[in-house]
Scaffold this motif. Structure first.
Motif, PDB file in Angstrom:
ATOM      1  N   ASP A  32       0.805  -1.234   0.000  1.00  0.00           N
ATOM      2  CA  ASP A  32       0.000   0.000   0.000  1.00  0.00           C
ATOM      3  C   ASP A  32       0.836   1.281   0.000  1.00  0.00           C
ATOM      4  N   PHE A  33       1.961   1.247   0.709  1.00  0.00           N
ATOM      5  CA  PHE A  33       2.820   2.441   0.817  1.00  0.00           C
ATOM      6  C   PHE A  33       4.275   1.983   0.846  1.00  0.00           C
ATOM      7  N   PHE A  34       5.160   2.921   0.557  1.00  0.00           N
ATOM      8  CA  PHE A  34       6.587   2.641   0.703  1.00  0.00           C
ATOM      9  C   PHE A  34       7.161   3.501   1.822  1.00  0.00           C
ATOM     10  N   MET A  35       8.011   2.870   2.610  1.00  0.00           N
ATOM     11  CA  MET A  35       8.771   3.589   3.640  1.00  0.00           C
ATOM     12  C   MET A  35      10.234   3.530   3.203  1.00  0.00           C
ATOM     13  N   ILE A  36      10.879   4.678   3.153  1.00  0.00           N
ATOM     14  CA  ILE A  36      12.274   4.709   2.713  1.00  0.00           C
ATOM     15  C   ILE A  36      13.138   5.221   3.859  1.00  0.00           C
ATOM     16  N   GLY A  37      14.109   4.403   4.257  1.00  0.00           N
ATOM     17  CA  GLY A  37      15.002   4.824   5.338  1.00  0.00           C
ATOM     18  C   GLY A  37      15.501   3.639   6.115  1.00  0.00           C
ATOM     19  N   LYS A  59       2.420   4.619  -5.697  1.00  0.00           N
ATOM     20  CA  LYS A  59       2.108   4.553  -4.262  1.00  0.00           C
ATOM     21  C   LYS A  59       2.874   5.652  -3.517  1.00  0.00           C
ATOM     22  N   LYS A  60       2.312   6.061  -2.401  1.00  0.00           N
ATOM     23  CA  LYS A  60       2.916   7.150  -1.629  1.00  0.00           C
ATOM     24  C   LYS A  60       4.206   6.687  -0.936  1.00  0.00           C
ATOM     25  N   ILE A  61       5.137   7.620  -0.864  1.00  0.00           N
ATOM     26  CA  ILE A  61       6.462   7.316  -0.302  1.00  0.00           C
ATOM     27  C   ILE A  61       6.668   8.140   0.973  1.00  0.00           C
ATOM     28  N   ILE A  62       6.939   7.429   2.054  1.00  0.00           N
ATOM     29  CA  ILE A  62       7.100   8.073   3.366  1.00  0.00           C
ATOM     30  C   ILE A  62       8.536   7.858   3.839  1.00  0.00           C
ATOM     31  N   ILE A  63       9.168   8.917   4.291  1.00  0.00           N
ATOM     32  CA  ILE A  63      10.534   8.775   4.820  1.00  0.00           C
ATOM     33  C   ILE A  63      10.456   8.192   6.234  1.00  0.00           C
ATOM     34  N   PHE A  64      11.316   7.211   6.457  1.00  0.00           N
ATOM     35  CA  PHE A  64      11.436   6.558   7.761  1.00  0.00           C
ATOM     36  C   PHE A  64      12.855   6.896   8.237  1.00  0.00           C
ATOM     37  N   PRO A  65      13.013   8.050   8.878  1.00  0.00           N
ATOM     38  CA  PRO A  65      14.370   8.585   9.061  1.00  0.00           C
ATOM     39  C   PRO A  65      15.130   7.958  10.223  1.00  0.00           C
ATOM     40  N   GLY A  66      16.429   7.803  10.009  1.00  0.00           N
ATOM     41  CA  GLY A  66      17.292   7.359  11.097  1.00  0.00           C
ATOM     42  C   GLY A  66      17.967   8.541  11.758  1.00  0.00           C
ATOM     43  N   SER A  67      17.936   9.678  11.087  1.00  0.00           N
ATOM     44  CA  SER A  67      18.546  10.887  11.657  1.00  0.00           C
ATOM     45  C   SER A  67      18.000  12.108  10.927  1.00  0.00           C
ATOM     46  N   SER A  68      18.403  13.295  11.421  1.00  0.00           N
ATOM     47  CA  SER A  68      17.874  14.531  10.832  1.00  0.00           C
ATOM     48  C   SER A  68      18.474  14.821   9.460  1.00  0.00           C
ATOM     49  N   SER A  69      19.497  14.057   9.052  1.00  0.00           N
ATOM     50  CA  SER A  69      20.067  14.320   7.726  1.00  0.00           C
ATOM     51  C   SER A  69      19.364  13.501   6.633  1.00  0.00           C
ATOM     52  N   MET A  70      18.529  12.551   7.062  1.00  0.00           N
ATOM     53  CA  MET A  70      17.890  11.683   6.065  1.00  0.00           C
ATOM     54  C   MET A  70      16.566  12.270   5.582  1.00  0.00           C
ATOM     55  N   LEU A  71      16.685  13.425   4.942  1.00  0.00           N
ATOM     56  CA  LEU A  71      15.489  14.093   4.454  1.00  0.00           C
ATOM     57  C   LEU A  71      15.529  14.123   2.934  1.00  0.00           C
ATOM     58  N   SER A  72      14.369  14.174   2.328  1.00  0.00           N
ATOM     59  CA  SER A  72      14.303  14.331   0.879  1.00  0.00           C
ATOM     60  C   SER A  72      12.991  14.995   0.534  1.00  0.00           C
ATOM     61  N   THR A  73      13.088  16.039  -0.272  1.00  0.00           N
ATOM     62  CA  THR A  73      11.854  16.734  -0.664  1.00  0.00           C
ATOM     63  C   THR A  73      11.086  15.917  -1.694  1.00  0.00           C
ATOM     64  N   ALA A 124       9.991  12.915  -1.267  1.00  0.00           N
ATOM     65  CA  ALA A 124       9.013  12.025  -0.630  1.00  0.00           C
ATOM     66  C   ALA A 124       7.675  12.744  -0.454  1.00  0.00           C
ATOM     67  N   ASP A 125       6.631  11.970  -0.185  1.00  0.00           N
ATOM     68  CA  ASP A 125       5.305  12.567   0.025  1.00  0.00           C
ATOM     69  C   ASP A 125       5.099  13.013   1.464  1.00  0.00           C
ATOM     70  N   VAL A 129      10.227  23.446   3.636  1.00  0.00           N
ATOM     71  CA  VAL A 129       9.950  22.737   2.376  1.00  0.00           C
ATOM     72  C   VAL A 129       8.503  22.238   2.312  1.00  0.00           C
ATOM     73  N   ASP A 130       7.739  22.538   3.380  1.00  0.00           N
ATOM     74  CA  ASP A 130       6.319  22.200   3.409  1.00  0.00           C
ATOM     75  C   ASP A 130       6.075  20.693   3.271  1.00  0.00           C
ATOM     76  N   MET A 131       6.902  19.926   3.977  1.00  0.00           N
ATOM     77  CA  MET A 131       6.763  18.463   3.941  1.00  0.00           C
ATOM     78  C   MET A 131       5.698  18.021   4.952  1.00  0.00           C
ATOM     79  N   GLU A 132       4.839  17.113   4.550  1.00  0.00           N
ATOM     80  CA  GLU A 132       3.848  16.576   5.492  1.00  0.00           C
ATOM     81  C   GLU A 132       4.557  15.735   6.558  1.00  0.00           C
ATOM     82  N   THR A 133       4.283  16.020   7.805  1.00  0.00           N
ATOM     83  CA  THR A 133       4.869  15.245   8.907  1.00  0.00           C
ATOM     84  C   THR A 133       3.767  14.416   9.575  1.00  0.00           C
TER      85      THR A 133
END
Ligand code: 1GP
Length: 246
Positions: A44-49, A72-86, A88-89, A119-123
């Motif tokens: 249903d969704f992808f988690m990247i991280g 499908k929607k892509i959600i960041i699953f971060p391990g740290s504050s540097s693992m960001l990407s605009t 992702a959804d 960057v107006d990313m949905e959290t």
């Protein structure tokens, strides 16, 4: 539609499967191959991280490649504050509630918050609990690993997550864990809180997925099983069907 709203709308009708892809585990091309097959299998969704820290450029590159093969929607699953990407959804704005280190409870989040706003990313706020054995994420996240023999402690954290008004609760055994979280543990947490429960770590079979889902998990996450399989569509397809109500 916001990703969180899409999750909640889907949960009204059925359980959800999410595929975790860790950019640290393979190159972007292989990640996209896994994503294409997982998409076909009905994830249903992808988690990247993941817990291995990688830079924003590698996150961007992997997410861009995955976008080419799925809607499908892509959600960041971060391990740290540097693992960001605009690219992702949305991002899980997660707090590792049972960490001993405030970095993982709120400091990484404070560092990332102004950037995410800019960057107006949905959290999507999420309480993250690591249970034994915890694997790499338990070690890196300096977690006081929760013990399934003491469910009352897990329940206390779960209630705290609900009182903090976090939107999701993730029960994590650790990626690649030899054992998954027991259905009985999930049941006890389910009976104690109403917020949606995500369960992941060491889930490799349809039987395990079905039992965990029936015990009350709303969202099942698998990662390693797809990375290691030579027959991703079939293996994931069986897991995904096993958690769906219909
Ligand atoms: C890790 O729960 C996820 O955060 C997935 O675990 O890789 O063991 O499926 P696996």
């Amino acid at each position: 539609m916001k990703v969180y709203d899409e999750i909640m709308a889907k949960l009204k009708n059925d359980r959800i499967h999410m595929t975790l892809i860790d950019p640290a585990s393979q190159d972007a091309g292989k990640a996209a191959l896994i994503a294409r097959k997982a998409d076909q299998a009905g994830t249903d969704f992808f988690m990247i991280g993941g817990s291995t820290e990688i830079d924003a450029k590698s996150m961007d590159c992997t997410i861009a490649k995955i976008r080419e093969v799925t809607d499908k929607k892509i959600i960041i699953f971060p391990g740290s504050s540097s693992m960001l990407s605009t690219k992702a959804d949305a991002i899980y704005f997660m707090t590792l509630l049972n960490s001993r280190n405030p970095e993982f409870i709120v400091k990484h989040q404070a560092k990332a918050a102004p950037i995410l706003r800019k960057v107006d990313m949905e959290t999507i706020s999420m309480g993250y609990l690591i249970l034994k054995p915890g694997m790499t994420v338990g070690r890196i996240g300096e977690a006081d690993l929760l013990d399934e023999e003491k469910p009352e402690e897990i329940i206390s954290y779960a209630i705290a997550a609900e009182m903090f008004n976090l939107k999701l609760l993730y029960l994590e055994a650790g990626s690649g864990s030899p054992s998954h979280i027991k259905p009985d543990t999930v049941r006890k947490v389910r009976e104690s809180v109403e917020l949606p429960i995500i369960v992941g770590g060491g889930i490799r079979t349809p039987e395990a997925s079905r039992k965990i889902a029936k015990a009350g998990a709303d969202i099942i996450v698998t990662g390693t099983v797809a990375e290691k399989s030579s027959n991703i569509e079939v293996v994931l397809g069986d897991i995904i069907r096993s958690i769906k109500r219909s």
